[in-house]
Scaffold this motif. Structure first.
Motif, PDB file in Angstrom:
ATOM      1  N   VAL A 616       1.302  -1.373   0.298  1.00  0.00           N
ATOM      2  CA  VAL A 616      -0.037   0.026   0.022  1.00  0.00           C
ATOM      3  C   VAL A 616       0.961   1.343  -0.187  1.00  0.00           C
ATOM      4  O   VAL A 616       0.446   1.959  -0.822  1.00  0.00           O
ATOM      5  N   ARG A 617       1.691   1.291   0.838  1.00  0.00           N
ATOM      6  CA  ARG A 617       2.892   2.630   0.813  1.00  0.00           C
ATOM      7  C   ARG A 617       3.619   2.632  -0.614  1.00  0.00           C
ATOM      8  O   ARG A 617       3.727   3.755  -0.276  1.00  0.00           O
ATOM      9  N   SER A 618       3.636   1.550  -1.876  1.00  0.00           N
ATOM     10  CA  SER A 618       4.439   1.989  -2.518  1.00  0.00           C
ATOM     11  C   SER A 618       3.502   3.021  -3.608  1.00  0.00           C
ATOM     12  O   SER A 618       4.070   3.393  -4.487  1.00  0.00           O
ATOM     13  N   LEU A 619       2.403   2.372  -3.454  1.00  0.00           N
ATOM     14  CA  LEU A 619       1.546   2.837  -4.596  1.00  0.00           C
ATOM     15  C   LEU A 619       0.920   4.406  -4.645  1.00  0.00           C
ATOM     16  O   LEU A 619       0.893   5.088  -3.177  1.00  0.00           O
ATOM     17  N   THR A 620       1.298   4.837  -5.668  1.00  0.00           N
ATOM     18  CA  THR A 620       0.883   6.983  -5.603  1.00  0.00           C
ATOM     19  C   THR A 620      -0.601   6.820  -5.792  1.00  0.00           C
ATOM     20  O   THR A 620      -1.998   5.453  -5.672  1.00  0.00           O
ATOM     21  N   ASP A 621      -1.799   7.559  -5.533  1.00  0.00           N
ATOM     22  CA  ASP A 621      -3.237   7.909  -5.153  1.00  0.00           C
ATOM     23  C   ASP A 621      -3.822   6.991  -6.075  1.00  0.00           C
ATOM     24  O   ASP A 621      -4.574   6.548  -6.062  1.00  0.00           O
ATOM     25  N   SER A 622      -3.526   7.122  -7.527  1.00  0.00           N
ATOM     26  CA  SER A 622      -4.730   7.033  -8.674  1.00  0.00           C
ATOM     27  C   SER A 622      -4.245   5.197  -8.683  1.00  0.00           C
ATOM     28  O   SER A 622      -5.335   4.545  -9.069  1.00  0.00           O
ATOM     29  N   LYS A 623      -2.643   4.418  -7.847  1.00  0.00           N
ATOM     30  CA  LYS A 623      -3.039   3.171  -8.488  1.00  0.00           C
ATOM     31  C   LYS A 623      -3.121   2.966  -7.347  1.00  0.00           C
ATOM     32  O   LYS A 623      -3.475   1.311  -7.263  1.00  0.00           O
ATOM     33  N   ARG A 624      -4.281   3.498  -6.342  1.00  0.00           N
ATOM     34  CA  ARG A 624      -4.410   2.743  -5.016  1.00  0.00           C
ATOM     35  C   ARG A 624      -6.061   2.202  -5.221  1.00  0.00           C
ATOM     36  O   ARG A 624      -6.267   1.800  -5.042  1.00  0.00           O
ATOM     37  N   THR A 625      -6.146   3.328  -5.949  1.00  0.00           N
ATOM     38  CA  THR A 625      -8.005   3.145  -6.521  1.00  0.00           C
ATOM     39  C   THR A 625      -7.626   1.453  -7.128  1.00  0.00           C
ATOM     40  O   THR A 625      -9.271   1.119  -7.246  1.00  0.00           O
ATOM     41  N   GLU A 626      -6.810   1.704  -8.672  1.00  0.00           N
ATOM     42  CA  GLU A 626      -6.912   0.505  -8.907  1.00  0.00           C
ATOM     43  C   GLU A 626      -5.839  -0.879  -8.402  1.00  0.00           C
ATOM     44  O   GLU A 626      -6.936  -1.590  -8.799  1.00  0.00           O
ATOM     45  N   PHE A 627      -6.024  -0.653  -7.458  1.00  0.00           N
ATOM     46  CA  PHE A 627      -5.119  -1.868  -5.965  1.00  0.00           C
ATOM     47  C   PHE A 627      -6.811  -1.930  -5.768  1.00  0.00           C
ATOM     48  O   PHE A 627      -6.744  -3.103  -5.707  1.00  0.00           O
ATOM     49  N   VAL A 628      -8.044  -1.304  -5.187  1.00  0.00           N
ATOM     50  CA  VAL A 628      -8.721  -1.616  -4.194  1.00  0.00           C
ATOM     51  C   VAL A 628      -9.501  -2.561  -5.245  1.00  0.00           C
ATOM     52  O   VAL A 628     -10.209  -3.079  -5.012  1.00  0.00           O
TER      53      VAL A 628
END
Length: 1021
Positions: A616-628
């Protein structure tokens, strides 16, 4: 140059400029939908008194709120129930002022009443009971207490030069705007001062003043809100006409004022209003005028007639106008009033914005139930589509918008350039109109605009193909232009009027979702007539008159065809029937899985990502949404919303809403825990420094009249206080955080053998007014436990909260569909009604019922074929290779696909009417409709049919291939629908005429068209 300036050019340029002005500045006027820009989530609870009402109906309340928030259906504001007593409203991105305005629209009930004020002369017995103990809660029969206003006061407030802040208050936003606050304090010289200063605006706990108060200290403040300005009489010297006023302290620093009203037999309320409008009062201040319908006028006339002046006009009754049980004004009754009146804003008067708000409320009607005015949750959400989906959608829209202009210029040359200019102006006028009515542009909505370009060239193609025919007959250039427009006009008129009438019916009968589409369709049809016919003709004529155009050059798709379309009609009908039956079988076999979350509802889960997790810590803001989105993909039909309490878009999103059609919340919870693993944040509790609570007060102090300690302090005097900080604002419960943590701590103490654990501690919210900070929750624990034992039990509480699976989620709740069952029925009724209007219009225009019925059968055919394709996609998507080749997903019906169905209706009817008009032209006065005549009509219009179908179809193919998940279902429905629409026009609707009208012409009396005097008037004439 002078010849170029005339009324036509001024109208064209002027309307284009108005369209540009309406959308400027675009960042403010062109509002993007929730899928593209996010917005604001509001969660409200239905007021307890409304929940307990025997006739409370959540669907009725949602329908009324939709009418308030989005009466035209163009703002795309979903409202759905969460559980039995809560509502969720998602507003597209808007300014804080706009959000507040919508919140007021949602929470103001809009209940309008007209009541006679009680007076000493006629109501003395009731007054004595009403003013006695318990008289406020239970007034005498036939009487009620209405709110007159409120008084807020406080001591030692916080202040600046132009603000007064009292953290203990919870005022309604801008309630006191225009009212004076009385301040008592000392000036710079130390002298006592009392000032009255107008208030410009107010928040929940702060008053902003119109001018600096120049006080060095403020000892107290007092502000009174009384819109009607009515005061109670002198109790030592009562007069017959004095109103009966009572004050009641409801909390520290706040007193409500009530006035006694008579509940008369007439019971005149807002339900009898026919209209509300802007008006001015006697002081020329803004006011709201109203008119009653016939029944309301009779009741109002009776009410005022029964309360005319008495004692030679010495005594007059007062008629109170109540809005949400608040007296707005109470004029004296001088004579009988029947059908109209005005609502004044009291001594301060209304502001223009308040007048418009009140008019909107009254026109929408009162709500069937009320909401608690303060939302339980208010958070900003990110776009529901991921960055990749949005980028793909935009790219597809731009490519599809360019395809049609390039094709038109390449195929029609100068005429194509004219068509493109008309298209550009058409877009300016349509987008400007939608900006003017504050429409919201979602990704499917923008795709719809691209599709409008593909379909708008239909009128141009009709004209240009007529020009080609005139040129082939040897006509001169002037005659080509004149005849091209004149002969195409009848067809253009019929197709546009048919669609306009259908759209008007959809708007009049349909739901908010259908109304939005219908309104856009109406605007599109009107602007298309203006640009494709009026403006294009002006450009052609001007170019010819000035010698800029000497010859028209067109490409040709193919030479004259002579295909037999009528012959194989029975085979085509049989194939269509088989496909429709198979499609319907697939539709019913899929059952509930045919519908998207818009129609089914589902489960809502709010999660928090674990910042300590390396992934989670390595993800950018937009990548967090894609991750979820990727992790939550184990659930069916998932949509994701990133949550932020503030509007700071720089902070990384850590909290997300996950929505799914899965109704089993336990199954949803288990699958999310398994999919996310350590990436889900646990409840973290941080224990602050230990503070000693003061001991019990000395008896002497109490005897001397010293102020007694608070109840909690008295219970735990001599004990300890700990501040508890949490990383969440909610604990997956409808109960307040303090109550949830208290229950968990009681279980910990009980497990440790503490007898009667609830008596050993108290947990309360920290901070003023118990408001949790935006970043989490802070609570205060007061206990008489031994310090070492308390620390040990707090450590156990920390572990208990962290290891509680249910508390891995801030919220788990089932929510209802955006489209209620009654709404679906109404939408279906509206669609069928639009088909009926098509039948009747074509019956009137073509003198035969059969033409209208054939056109609608083609529409029904196309809708059912498309519906079947969507149903069958469930199984086609499982076929390896085929699903990749055709890019097929398991499509479901959602609101964009409903819009696609409605678009298909217009497309199919347009295509059919073009051929019908050519049949009428060839047939002339002949009484017979032969297969050869029908084949000639289809062959002569074939190039036009293929060209317009091709331009529209190319647009949706581009959207389908390049548009990503945001447009995939919408585009798929139209790819199939447009193919079916072209096929049904040629092989279904038109050949039907041969069978049906052919029989009529061979000896049977046809159905007479409306207005025919002779019952023997045959359809073909």
């Amino acid at each position: 140059m002078k010849n170029l300036v005339n009324w036509k050019s001024i109208l064209i340029v002027g309307s284009t400029l108005l369209g540009l002005i309406a959308m400027y500045p675009p960042e403010k006027k062109l509002k993007l939908g929730i899928d593209l820009s996010g917005g604001t989530i509001l969660v409200y609870e239905v007021a307890k008194e409304s929940q307990q009402a025997p006739n409370f109906n959540m669907e009725e309340l949602i329908a009324a709120l939709k009418q308030r928030a989005d009466p035209q259906g163009v703002k795309e504001t979903p409202i759905r129930n969460i559980g039995n007593n809560r509502l969720e409203i998602i507003l597209p991105k808007a300014s804080p002022e706009e959000v507040e305005e919508i919140k007021n629209m949602l929470t103001d009930v809009g209940s309008l009443e007209f009541r006679i004020l009680a007076n000493q002369k006629h109501d003395s017995e009731a007054i004595a009971r009403a003013m006695g103990p318990g008289g406020l809660a239970k007034p005498p029969a036939r009487y009620k207490w209405a709110r007159l206003g409120e008084i807020s006061n406080g001591n030692d407030p916080q202040f600046t030069d132009v603000t007064i802040t009292d953290p203990n208050q919870r005022w309604k936003r801008d309630l006191y705007a225009g009212v004076e606050v009385v301040l008592t304090g000392k000036d710079a010289g130390g002298a006592d001062k009392t000032l009255a200063i107008p208030i410009v605006r107010n928040t929940a706990d702060t008053l902003t003043l119109a001018e600096p108060h120049n006080l060095k200290s403020i000892a107290s403040y007092r502000v009174e809100y009384n819109p009607s300005g009515i005061r109670g009489g002198d109790p030592t010297n009562p007069r017959p006409g004095d109103p009966i006023v009572r004050e009641e302290k409801v909390s520290d620093g706040r007193t409500e004022i009530f006035i006694l009203c008579v509940q008369d037999r007439q019971d005149v309320t807002g339900k009898y209003l026919s209209r509300a409008y802007q008006q001015t009062d006697e002081k020329l201040q803004p006011a709201v005028g109203f008119q009653f319908n016939r029944q309301g006028a009779r009741k109002f006339g009776q009410l005022t007639r029964e309360h005319l002046p008495e004692e030679g006009d010495a005594f007059r009754y007062q008629l109170a106008i109540l809005l949400d049980n608040l007296v707005m004004s109470a004029p004296s009754i001088n004579s009988e009033i029947r059908d109209s009146g005005i609502i004044e804003g009291g001594g301060q008067g209304f502001k223009l914005k308040e007048v418009q708000h009140l008019i909107n409320i009254l026109q929408a009607g009162s709500l069937p139930a009320s909401l608690d005015p303060t939302p339980l949750q208010e958070e900003n959400v990110g776009p529901t589509l991921g960055e990749d989906s949005i980028a793909k959608g935009w790219r597809a829209i731009w490519v599809s918008m360019l395809i049609v202009p390039i094709f038109m210029i390449a195929y029609y040359r100068f005429a194509g350039v004219v068509a493109v200019v008309a298209l550009i102006v058409n877009m300016i006028l349509l987008v400007g109109s939608m900006a003017f009515i504050q429409a919201t542009f979602s990704l499917p909505g923008l795709a719809g605009l691209a599709l409008t370009i593909g379909m708008a060239v239909d009128a141009n193609v009709l004209v240009f193909e007529r020009m080609r025919e005139e040129k082939e007959r040897g006509a001169g250039l002037a005659q080509q232009i004149r005849n091209g427009f004149n002969r195409a006009w009848v067809t253009i008129f019929d197709s546009h009027v048919t669609n306009l009438l259908a759209a008007i019916v959809l708007y009049a009968v349909g739901t908010e979702e259908v109304k939005g589409f219908a309104l856009t369709m109406i605007l599109g049809m009107l602007w298309n007539l203006f640009t494709a016919v009026f403006m294009s003709r002006y450009i052609f004529e001007t170019a010819y008159l000035h010698g800029w155009l000497r010859e028209l050059h067109f490409r040709k798709m193919f030479e004259k065809t002579n295909i037999d379309f009528v012959g194989p009609r029975y085979y085509c009908m049989a194939v269509s029937l088989v496909l429709i039956v198979l499609g319907l079988a697939a539709f019913f076999a899929r059952g509930r899985t045919m519908y998207n979350i818009d129609f089914t509802g589902g489960t809502l889960v709010t999660i928090r990502l674990n910042e300590a997790d390396a992934t989670v810590r390595s993800l950018t803001d937009s990548k967090r949404t894609e991750f979820v989105r990727e992790k939550a993909g184990v659930l069916p039909d998932v949509t994701i919303e990133s949550l932020r309490v503030s509007q700071n878009q720089k902070e990384k999103a850590a909290r997300f809403n996950i929505r799914t059609t899965e109704q089993d919340s336990t199954k949803v919870k288990d699958q999310i825990i398994e999919a996310f693993g350590p990436s889900l944040a646990k409840v973290e509790m941080t224990v602050g420094a230990e503070k000693a609570l003061a001991g019990a007060p000395a008896p002497a102090a109490a005897a001397a009249g010293a102020k007694a300690p608070s109840t909690i302090a008295a219970r735990f005097a001599g004990g300890r206080e700990y501040e508890l900080a949490f990383n969440t604002t909610s604990f997956n419960s409808t109960q307040p955080p303090a109550q949830v943590v208290s229950a968990e701590f009681a279980r910990v103490l009980d497990a440790a053998g503490i007898v009667n654990p609830n008596s050993r501690f108290e947990i309360v919210p920290a901070g003023s007014g118990g408001q949790a900070p935006a970043e989490g929750t802070r609570l205060v624990l007061k206990t008489d436990l031994d310090p070492d034992a308390a620390q040990a039990h707090l450590a156990a509480l920390k572990d208990s909260l962290a290891n509680n699976r249910d508390m891995l989620f801030e919220r788990i709740a089932n929510f209802g569909s955006t489209v209620a069952s009654e709404t679906r029925t109404l939408a279906l009724i509206a669609t069928v009604a639009s088909w009926l209007i098509i039948i009747f219009y074509l019956w009137w225009r073509f003198h035969s019922f059969t033409y209208g019925l054939a056109a609608v059968l083609a529409v029904v055919h196309d809708v059912l074929i498309t519906l079947g394709a969507i149903a069958v996609s469930y199984w086609l998507a499982l076929v390896p290779g085929l699903n990749t080749l055709l890019m097929i997903d398991q499509f479901k019906i959602d609101l964009p696909i409903v819009a696609a169905f409605l678009t298909l209706i217009g497309f199919s009817v347009n295509d059919t009417i073009v051929i019908f008009d050519r049949i009428r032209e060839i047939k002339g006065k002949s009484p017979h409709l032969t297969p050869k005549l029908v084949n000639d009509a289809i062959n002569q219009t074939l190039s036009r049919t293929i060209l317009t179908s091709l331009t529209a179809w190319l647009v949706v193919v581009v959207l389908y291939v390049l548009g990503g998940e945001g447009l995939h279902g919408f585009a798929f429905a139209l790819v199939v629908g447009f193919l079916s629409g072209t096929y049904s026009t040629v092989y279904i609707a038109t050949p039907i005429l041969v069978d049906w009208i052919g029989h009529e012409d061979h000896g049977h009396d046809a159905l007479a068209r409306p207005g025919d005097k002779s019952s023997k008037a045959v359809a073909s004439r």
